[in-house]
Design an enzyme around this catalytic site. Sequence first.
Site, short mmCIF file in Angstrom:
data_model
loop_
_atom_site.label_atom_id
_atom_site.label_comp_id
_atom_site.label_asym_id
_atom_site.label_seq_id
_atom_site.Cartn_x
_atom_site.Cartn_y
_atom_site.Cartn_z
N LYS A 20 5.41 23.01 53.87
CA LYS A 20 4.09 22.36 53.07
C LYS A 20 4.39 21.78 51.74
O LYS A 20 4.01 20.66 51.56
CB LYS A 20 2.95 23.37 52.83
CG LYS A 20 1.68 22.93 52.38
CD LYS A 20 0.56 24.08 52.55
CE LYS A 20 0.77 25.22 51.79
NZ LYS A 20 0.26 25.17 50.23
N SER A 21 5.58 22.48 51.16
CA SER A 21 5.74 21.83 49.85
C SER A 21 6.34 20.49 50.11
O SER A 21 6.42 19.62 48.97
CB SER A 21 6.71 22.82 49.18
OG SER A 21 6.04 24.08 48.96
N ARG A 25 5.53 16.67 48.83
CA ARG A 25 6.44 15.68 48.17
C ARG A 25 7.10 14.61 49.09
O ARG A 25 7.23 13.45 48.23
CB ARG A 25 7.79 16.59 47.55
CG ARG A 25 7.28 17.73 46.73
CD ARG A 25 8.09 18.82 46.47
NE ARG A 25 7.83 19.92 45.39
CZ ARG A 25 6.99 20.71 45.64
NH1 ARG A 25 6.18 20.82 46.45
NH2 ARG A 25 6.67 21.53 44.48
N ARG A 120 -9.47 27.42 40.15
CA ARG A 120 -7.94 27.64 39.63
C ARG A 120 -7.49 26.78 38.53
O ARG A 120 -7.88 25.89 38.26
CB ARG A 120 -6.63 26.99 40.95
CG ARG A 120 -7.33 27.97 42.00
CD ARG A 120 -6.42 27.68 43.45
NE ARG A 120 -4.87 27.91 43.05
CZ ARG A 120 -4.04 27.61 44.04
NH1 ARG A 120 -4.45 26.90 45.07
NH2 ARG A 120 -2.79 27.82 43.73
N SER A 165 6.44 28.40 37.65
CA SER A 165 5.59 27.65 38.75
C SER A 165 6.15 26.07 38.93
O SER A 165 6.23 25.46 38.20
CB SER A 165 4.21 27.32 38.11
OG SER A 165 3.60 26.39 38.73
N ASP A 313 4.33 33.38 48.00
CA ASP A 313 3.45 32.94 49.03
C ASP A 313 3.60 34.14 50.18
O ASP A 313 2.66 34.11 50.84
CB ASP A 313 3.62 31.59 49.76
CG ASP A 313 3.16 30.50 48.56
OD1 ASP A 313 2.48 30.85 47.71
OD2 ASP A 313 3.53 29.67 48.68
N ARG A 344 -5.22 37.19 45.45
CA ARG A 344 -4.62 38.06 46.40
C ARG A 344 -3.92 39.25 46.28
O ARG A 344 -3.89 40.08 47.34
CB ARG A 344 -3.05 37.20 46.94
CG ARG A 344 -3.56 35.78 47.57
CD ARG A 344 -2.41 35.26 48.18
NE ARG A 344 -2.84 34.02 48.93
CZ ARG A 344 -2.18 32.94 49.19
NH1 ARG A 344 -0.65 32.97 48.36
NH2 ARG A 344 -2.57 31.76 49.70
N ARG A 386 -3.28 32.36 53.95
CA ARG A 386 -2.59 33.29 54.17
C ARG A 386 -3.09 34.78 54.39
O ARG A 386 -2.54 35.50 55.26
CB ARG A 386 -1.32 33.62 52.87
CG ARG A 386 -0.76 32.15 52.75
CD ARG A 386 0.63 32.09 51.99
NE ARG A 386 0.81 30.76 51.52
CZ ARG A 386 1.41 29.85 52.16
NH1 ARG A 386 1.89 30.03 53.63
NH2 ARG A 386 1.56 28.69 52.01
C1 S3P Z 1 4.04 25.15 45.58
C2 S3P Z 1 4.18 26.31 44.67
C3 S3P Z 1 3.83 27.60 44.48
C4 S3P Z 1 3.30 28.00 45.72
C5 S3P Z 1 2.40 27.07 46.59
C6 S3P Z 1 3.11 25.70 46.81
C7 S3P Z 1 4.83 24.06 45.41
O1 S3P Z 1 2.84 27.80 43.60
O2 S3P Z 1 2.71 29.30 45.64
O3 S3P Z 1 2.00 27.35 47.80
O4 S3P Z 1 4.54 23.23 46.53
O5 S3P Z 1 5.12 23.50 44.58
P1 S3P Z 1 3.15 27.74 41.95
O6 S3P Z 1 4.06 26.65 41.63
O7 S3P Z 1 1.73 27.74 41.27
O8 S3P Z 1 3.90 29.08 41.80
#
Ligand code: S3P
Length: 426
Positions: A20-21, A25, A120, A165, A313, A344, A386
């Site tokens: 996903k991340s 990007r 959030r 983060s 996560d 969570r 999740r």
């Molecule tokens: C992510 C960063 C994380 C993660 C999220 C995806 C990302 O969050 O929990 O599911 O793709 O950069 P944080 O950056 O708030 O820790």
Amino acid sequence: MIISGRKPCFMGEISVPGDKSISHRSIIFGSLAEGETTIENFLMGEDCLSTINCFREMGVTISVQADSVRIQGVGMRGLKKPEKVLDAGNSGTTIRILSGILACQDFESEIDGDASLRKRPMSRVANPLNQMGADVRCTNVKYPPVKIFPSKDMKGISYHQPTASAQVKSCLLMAGMYSDEMVEVIQPEISRDHTEKMMLHFGIPVKVEEKTVSLCKVAPFYGKPIFVPGDISSAAFYMVAACIAEGSDVLIRNTGLNPTRTGIIDVLREMGGDITIENESVMNEELIGDIRIKGSALHGITIGGDIIPRIIDEIPIIALAATFAKGLTIIRDAEELKVKETDRIEAVCQELSKMGANIIPRDDGMLIEGTGKLIGAAVKTYGDHRMGMMLALAGEFAEGETYIDDVDCINVSNPVYFELLERLKH
Ligand code: S3P
């Protein structure tokens, strides 16, 4: 959904959908590049589709076919003013990283999301962006929707992140791409570094020195092919399934093994899990390989400190593993869990308690005494993907029937979750 617990064992081979991340990007950098970017094994989950839609709204041509994506990049200065409010849906990554880009455009924009996203915190990106000279205005000082006004010159910043983060780090690095001065982010612990890796893939000179990441105004860069590795955060659910079910033997192919993400492997191994890595290689700067997991007896451990960002996560599914482990598992230093898709800490403890788990919430984590047994119950996902995947697996191992209120949320990160689970179930 109703799940009849049959305590299956898990056998066979799967590939999980793209990370996903990295999928987010790939759209972001492909859109800002000059020329064409092609993406293979893209995650067609709802979060990543939100990112695609936001860039389409800003005039980027993005075509999608099965799990391939083709982007005609418009260059860093080629985005157009969106005609409507950008919709990040449920995706924190979309709203936070995009804010860093939008803050540097010469047009006004607004970005919003669903009910969960509206709870959030956005101040964590708005505050440092505004220190750089941006004009980012949150609702009630803190939350989406966020209005972003053009600002003349973005200044540099040396920003000590109060919490690890990757979303905040990436947001500031995106703004740094437009700044004449140096943008430096100093992390308390290293969070996932996919932005840095993708920058290197596109030839953007980002500098990484231990916990400090820096860059300043970048020259135009060009489209590139990208292969998205399987998402280790999706793989984690099948890994735990195989670990706790005696006699299991599962191979998960082509999974991302970026060291900033592999905390789940370290945790399960420390709990006694039998996990081996095969066929490692590197694709677009990202380590990738196959993970083999065999069923084994787990025991409780203490988890905290700098591993937390590497499993952030995975904590809901680690909590489930802990209910089947012998002895006490302590999870601490994980207050960030309170600001995820739902709180969570609260959600995991509430719902697993309903199933008879011995689990107690703490301000920064939870305590779990493994009992090796769950009982079917009516449980809630809180619209959190999740939570949905963890509870569905809990249902497989529980005695009797488990009723889960909403499993549609699982489409956010793994639209084939149940299909792959069925394929492995024996
Ligand atoms: C992510 C960063 C994380 C993660 C999220 C995806 C990302 O969050 O929990 O599911 O793709 O950069 P944080 O950056 O708030 O820790």
